[in-house]
Design an enzyme around this catalytic site. Structure first.
Site, PDB file in Angstrom:
ATOM      1  CG  ASP A 104      -4.935   2.292   1.300  1.00 51.23           C
ATOM      2  OD1 ASP A 104      -3.867   1.891   1.786  1.00 51.23           O
ATOM      3  OD2 ASP A 104      -5.926   1.568   1.116  1.00 51.23           O
ATOM      4  N   GLY A 118      -8.695   4.058   7.496  1.00 50.25           N
ATOM      5  CA  GLY A 118      -8.372   5.479   7.610  1.00 50.25           C
ATOM      6  C   GLY A 118      -6.939   5.763   7.988  1.00 50.25           C
ATOM      7  CG  PHE A 119      -5.714   6.186  10.933  1.00 52.45           C
ATOM      8  CD1 PHE A 119      -7.039   5.880  11.257  1.00 52.45           C
ATOM      9  CD2 PHE A 119      -5.267   7.497  11.073  1.00 52.45           C
ATOM     10  CE1 PHE A 119      -7.898   6.863  11.730  1.00 52.45           C
ATOM     11  CE2 PHE A 119      -6.131   8.485  11.544  1.00 52.45           C
ATOM     12  CZ  PHE A 119      -7.438   8.163  11.879  1.00 52.45           C
ATOM     13  CG  HIS A 163      -3.948  -1.557  -1.405  1.00 47.76           C
ATOM     14  ND1 HIS A 163      -5.083  -2.272  -1.729  1.00 47.76           N
ATOM     15  CD2 HIS A 163      -4.267  -0.797  -0.335  1.00 47.76           C
ATOM     16  CE1 HIS A 163      -6.053  -1.948  -0.887  1.00 47.76           C
ATOM     17  NE2 HIS A 163      -5.592  -1.070  -0.027  1.00 47.76           N
ATOM     18  CG  MET A 217     -10.937   3.344   2.658  1.00 48.85           C
ATOM     19  SD  MET A 217      -9.407   3.242   3.564  1.00 48.85           S
ATOM     20  CE  MET A 217      -8.254   3.381   2.196  1.00 48.85           C
ATOM     21  CG  MET A 238      -7.855   7.159   3.109  1.00 48.13           C
ATOM     22  SD  MET A 238      -6.743   7.158   4.545  1.00 48.13           S
ATOM     23  CE  MET A 238      -6.246   5.442   4.546  1.00 48.13           C
ATOM     24  CB  SER A 250      -0.882   0.038   1.255  1.00 49.10           C
ATOM     25  OG  SER A 250      -1.366   1.359   1.452  1.00 49.10           O
ATOM     26  CG  MET A 276     -11.558  -2.712   5.644  1.00 49.49           C
ATOM     27  SD  MET A 276     -10.068  -2.322   4.721  1.00 49.49           S
ATOM     28  CE  MET A 276      -9.134  -1.399   5.942  1.00 49.49           C
ATOM     29  N   GLY A 325       1.314  -2.116   4.123  1.00 50.92           N
ATOM     30  CA  GLY A 325       1.803  -0.755   3.902  1.00 50.92           C
ATOM     31  C   GLY A 325       3.067  -0.514   4.698  1.00 50.92           C
ATOM     32  CB  SER A 326       3.636   0.506   8.222  1.00 44.98           C
ATOM     33  OG  SER A 326       2.599  -0.297   8.678  1.00 44.98           O
ATOM     34  CG  HIS A 355      -9.253   0.298  -0.034  1.00 49.17           C
ATOM     35  ND1 HIS A 355      -8.600   0.029   1.157  1.00 49.17           N
ATOM     36  CD2 HIS A 355     -10.567   0.369   0.263  1.00 49.17           C
ATOM     37  CE1 HIS A 355      -9.493  -0.038   2.122  1.00 49.17           C
ATOM     38  NE2 HIS A 355     -10.686   0.145   1.611  1.00 49.17           N
ATOM     39  CG  ASP A 377      -6.228  -2.939   3.278  1.00 47.69           C
ATOM     40  OD1 ASP A 377      -6.882  -2.133   2.603  1.00 47.69           O
ATOM     41  OD2 ASP A 377      -5.126  -2.657   3.783  1.00 47.69           O
TER      42      ASP A 377
END
Ligand code: DX5
Ligand code: ZN
Length: 224
Positions: free
Chosen positions: A38, A146-147, A36, A72, A40, A11, A141, A201-202, A70, A179
């Site tokens: 994201d 959101g984060f 991916h 959101m 938002m 991500s 999810m 992601g991270s 994705h 995710d």
């Protein structure tokens, strides 16, 4: 789609936006086959991330990769063509954000992309039962959206197994994506519980050596 499952989908929300091309390239060099994105809007989720212009740049850098968007956002139906024109291969929309979910999924397919439905941790699997025949992917999810950088919600394992059983019982072929909070420690267990696509992601972009990290993660998935 010619990639072997399970597949890793880094991500880019967690990437260095000042060096996005470099980070994406590093992930691809490690063997990442999906990217991916994201999206938002600060309404459906608290954060604002990026839009079609950034997806377009990412798709240009990752021209061999599968661009997984994705959404959101509220009213995702308003932005389908923008993201397809930006290079989205698949667009996932939240069940919780769609008043006319069947119509929005149909709109995505009619405009030439694959479609996915996303459910939050508190949304029941039965809520998406009526549209399972319509989707190419279901995204469970494993964090509240959101984060990036949140912890994996353990209940997801049970939901994963249940969704795989439902897919088998109905004889359907949608992909199952997970995710949020996926990392080196839990990724084998998540894939083993039934995930075909794993978003990270991270755990990818916080690494000093992103290429090596992607290789390390893919190694962990290689015998599944
Ligand atoms: C959360 C996003 C996730 C998140 C993943 O709303 O949908 O894709 O960025 O990031 P990590 O892997 O750091 O939890
Ligand atoms: Zn996501």
């Amino acid at each position: 789609m010619n990639f072997s499952l399970p597949v890793l989908a880094p991500s880019i929300l967690a990437a260095d936006f000042a060096n996005l091309e470099q980070d994406i390239t590093s992930a691809l060099e490690g063997g990442a086959e999906w990217i991916h994105c994201d999206i938002m809007d600060g309404h459906f989720v608290p954060n604002i991330s990026f839009g079609p212009a950034v997806v377009k740049k990412a798709a240009a850098v990752a021209d061999e990769a599968f661009i997984d968007v994705h959404l959101m956002i509220e009213h995702p139906e308003k932005y389908i063509s923008d993201f397809i024109n930006a290079g989205a291969d698949l667009i996932s929309v939240h069940y919780e954000a769609c008043v006319h979910l069947h119509r929005t999924l149909t709109q995505i397919k009619q405009q030439g992309a694959m479609c996915g439905v996303v459910i939050n941790p508190a949304t029941s699997l039965s809520s998406i039962d009526p549209i399972l025949e319509e989707v190419d992917l279901v995204l469970l999810m494993s964090v509240n959206p959101g984060f990036g950088g949140q912890s994996f919600i353990e209940k997801t394992y049970e939901r994963l197994q249940k969704l795989s059983e439902i897919r088998d019982e109905k004889g359907l072929g949608f992909l199952i994506q997970v995710d949020g909070g996926v990392n080196l420690k839990n990724i084998r267990k998540v894939a083993g519980a039934g995930a075909d696509v794993l978003v990270a992601g991270s755990s990818v972009f916080s690494a000093k050596d992103i290429t090596a990290r992607v290789q390390e993660i893919r190694e962990k998935l290689s015998d599944l």
